[in-house]
Design an enzyme around this catalytic site. Structure first.
Site, PDB file in Angstrom:
ATOM      1  CG  HIS A  22      -4.582  -0.045   3.804  1.00 49.70           C
ATOM      2  ND1 HIS A  22      -3.807  -0.828   2.979  1.00 49.70           N
ATOM      3  CD2 HIS A  22      -5.620   0.391   3.032  1.00 49.70           C
ATOM      4  CE1 HIS A  22      -4.356  -0.875   1.775  1.00 49.70           C
ATOM      5  NE2 HIS A  22      -5.446  -0.133   1.776  1.00 49.70           N
ATOM      6  CG  HIS A  54      -6.734   0.398  -1.759  1.00 48.37           C
ATOM      7  ND1 HIS A  54      -7.040  -0.158  -0.527  1.00 48.37           N
ATOM      8  CD2 HIS A  54      -7.671  -0.099  -2.619  1.00 48.37           C
ATOM      9  CE1 HIS A  54      -8.111  -0.928  -0.648  1.00 48.37           C
ATOM     10  NE2 HIS A  54      -8.506  -0.910  -1.887  1.00 48.37           N
ATOM     11  CB  CYS A  83      -0.983  -0.012   1.172  1.00 43.81           C
ATOM     12  SG  CYS A  83      -0.226   0.084   2.812  1.00 43.81           S
TER      13      CYS A  83
END
Length: 382
Positions: free
Chosen positions: A342, A354, A294
């Site tokens: 994240h 993402h 990420c």
């Protein structure tokens, strides 16, 4: 009187219009109870429900991602520490060479004294002294040193002090590097363990259970899309209000459109890069070009726009200006969970690009993909 000769009726239960004897009724009751027990068995056999399995798998993936960010941080720190250790060791080697040269020069004085029999200071004693002051205090021969000898003495002890200091720094840096390498190894093992546990859980599901799990996930995505649409409407309304306010203030000559335009230009480049990565696999610790985690994706996207972001989510969350969710603009970074493990890049209308998790691919998705409570913050990086 005839009624007195009727056969006695046996109590029973009517099944399909037929009265059954009491014995048959008891048997049917037993069958019903057994059937209920059989139906209840799955809840009592210790096997988790699909909802519990889904939550457990999601938790394991989150833990793996959190461990991945720790791995990324340790890896980055290891690289920096290794460079520092190499630099210090090179410095120590150079200073040691200078120290040896200074020692050789002092040795040449001693040899000359031995050959001439001069009553100059005892250089051998000097070299064995703990410090120049000890030597001078003991011999009181300072006044008999020539300027050249004094320079050699100063050079020797200056290099000795500097070399000892650098050796100590190198030793401490090596120790710190060892500790960080241990953290790196631990984080890597944790990632692998969590991913293995998640795969094991999923492998135990039947095809029917996997289909039901997919249906649960689909409902979650539909709810996330609904929330994204609500946010899009809210942002559109606020944008319209801001535009009206900007139109009103045009006559004053004050405008922040230059700054907004600059950010929008950079954000457009970052988003163009991120879109080009859609479909590439999530791989923990990866920074491209073939796969990403990420924070590796967001770092690479903004690098394409000329903006340098730190490697980890923990640092990226502090690399910009915090904005409210309602004010989120395309290009902003959206962070998730209390441990900030994240991140995605906002594209507008409640959506983001993402790298979701192991086993998935870079994709567009609602920022509410894991519920509204999962959103931590929004940061504008440039």
């Amino acid at each position: 009187m005839a009624s007195q000769h009727r056969k006695p009726r046996f109590p029973g239960t009517r099944v399909a219009g037929i009265r059954t004897p009491a014995l048959a009724t008891a048997a049917l009751t037993s069958v019903a109870l057994l059937s209920q027990s059989a139906n209840a068995a799955p809840a009592d056999d210790g096997k988790p429900s699909l909802e519990e399995v889904e939550k457990k798998v999601d938790d394991l993936y989150r833990q793996a991602e959190s461990a991945t960010e720790k791995y990324n941080a340790a890896k980055e720190k290891t690289t920096k520490q290794r460079k520092r250790v190499d630099t210090l060791l090179d410095d120590v080697a150079q200073r040691t060479q200078k120290l040896n040269e200074a020692r050789e020069e002092l040795g040449s004085f001693a040899a000359a004294q031995y050959r001439t029999g001069a009553s100059a200071p005892d250089t051998a004693t000097f070299l064995l002294a703990d410090s120049p002051q000890d030597y001078f205090d003991q011999t009181q021969l300072m006044s008999r040193l020539t300027d050249r000898q004094k320079g050699a003495v100063d050079d020797y002890f200056t290099e000795q002090s500097a070399t000892m200091k650098k050796r100590q720094e190198a030793t401490e840096s090596l120790s710190a590097l060892t500790d960080t390498q241990s953290d790196l190894k631990t984080a890597k093992a944790t990632v692998q363990q969590k991913l293995g546990d998640a795969r094991e859980l999923l492998s135990q599901l039947t095809a029917q259970e996997k289909a039901r799990l997919a249906a649960i996930e689909k409902r979650k995505q539909e709810e996330a899309a609904r929330k994204a649409a609500e946010l899009a409407q809210q942002q559109a309304a606020e944008a319209a209000a801001q535009q009206q306010s900007a139109d009103t203030s045009e006559t004053t000559g004050s405008s922040s459109s230059g700054t907004d335009s600059s950010y929008a230009t950079k954000a457009e480049k970052a988003l163009a890069f991120a879109r080009a990565q859609i479909g590439k696999p999530y791989v923990w610790g990866a920074t491209g070009p073939d796969s990403y985690d990420c924070s590796g994706l967001t770092q690479a996207a903004w690098k394409a726009a000329g903006v340098t972001l730190p490697r980890t989510t923990y640092d990226q969350v502090n690399a910009g200006t915090t904005a409210s969710l309602a004010d989120a603009q395309p290009g902003d970074l959206v962070f998730f969970y209390d441990d900030v493990s994240h991140v995605g890049i906002y594209i507008g209308n409640g959506m983001m690009i993402h790298a979701p998790k192991p086993g998935a691919y870079v994709r567009e998705e609602s920022i509410y993909y894991d519920g509204e409570s999962g959103i931590h913050s929004v940061v504008r990086p440039a």
